[in-house]
Design an enzyme around this catalytic site. Structure first.
Site, short mmCIF file in Angstrom:
data_model
loop_
_atom_site.label_atom_id
_atom_site.label_comp_id
_atom_site.label_asym_id
_atom_site.label_seq_id
_atom_site.Cartn_x
_atom_site.Cartn_y
_atom_site.Cartn_z
CE LYS A 96 47.00 37.86 46.61
NZ LYS A 96 46.14 39.01 46.80
CB ALA A 119 44.37 35.50 55.52
CB ALA A 161 46.67 41.28 54.31
CG ASP A 162 43.57 37.66 49.41
OD1 ASP A 162 44.00 38.37 48.41
OD2 ASP A 162 42.57 37.03 49.14
CB THR A 163 40.19 41.20 52.12
OG1 THR A 163 40.81 41.78 53.13
CG2 THR A 163 38.56 41.42 52.80
#
Length: 207
Positions: free
Chosen positions: A66, A128, A91-93
């Site tokens: 991303k 992250a 960010a990614d969850t």
């Protein structure tokens, strides 16, 4: 509302549609401007899982992908719109039980299935965050009490699970089910503020 960047004040580009991430950046005083995908971009394709990939590897790979897409997006827009240079944050969850990734539910039955798996046990929330290619991973452990089928049905009917990793949001009514949290509350929301600050400090931010 988007924070308008000023050339004489530091800001970042936030490549995320999450209002929670914007709220968290505001909380620590980080000015930001949205850098959302162009209509022709297939942002959802970047979240496709790969066979045998651990949840930790998955969330880091997706976040870096991303960020790379956002970096190229910014370069295109700078060429056509004369945008100022600034760091890009992505960010990614994801939610995980053992090796299993609980991504965003595809429909209400899928959301109910995920919530039933989370009921009465401990799961991991992995977020992250990347700033200008540098990545940090936040891992939190969340323990839920056992849920009744009626509680799951009411929560699913509220619509809150849709679009959320693991089919829930910690800042919603699901917070009443959480017996214990170990880790980062802001990371569970979607942007770990300690890790974010650590990535921004070398770029001149002070907190």
């Amino acid at each position: 509302m988007s924070t308008e960047p000023q050339l004489d004040a530091p800001f970042i580009y936030l490549a995320s549609q999450s209002p929670r991430r914007r709220q968290l950046l505001d909380q620590i005083g980080v000015r930001h401007e949205l850098l959302l995908p162009d209509p022709q971009e297939d942002a959802e394709a970047l979240e496709a899982e790969r066979a045998g990939e651990s949840p930790e590897d998955y969330v880091q790979r997706v976040t870096l992908a991303k960020w790379e897409a956002a970096r190229l997006r910014l370069a295109r827009r700078q060429a056509s719109q004369d945008l100022p240079a600034a760091p890009v944050l992505c960010a990614d969850t994801t939610v995980a039980i053992g090796p299993d990734i609980l991504a965003k539910p595809v429909d209400q039955p899928d959301a109910a299935r995920m919530l039933a798996r989370l009921s009465g046990r401990t799961h991991r929330v992995l977020t992250a965050v990347v700033v200008d290619g540098n990545l940090l991973l936040s891992t939190s452990h969340v323990t839920w009490r056992a849920l009744g089928a009626d509680e799951i049905d009411r929560y699913v009917a509220s619509g809150e699970p849709m679009g959320k990793a693991g089919a829930y949001a910690i800042q919603s009514q699901a917070a009443a089910w959480m017996q214990k949290i170990e880790g980062s509350y802001s990371g569970i929301m979607g942007l770990p503020l300690y890790e974010t600050a650590e990535l921004l400090r070398p770029l001149g931010w002070r907190f």
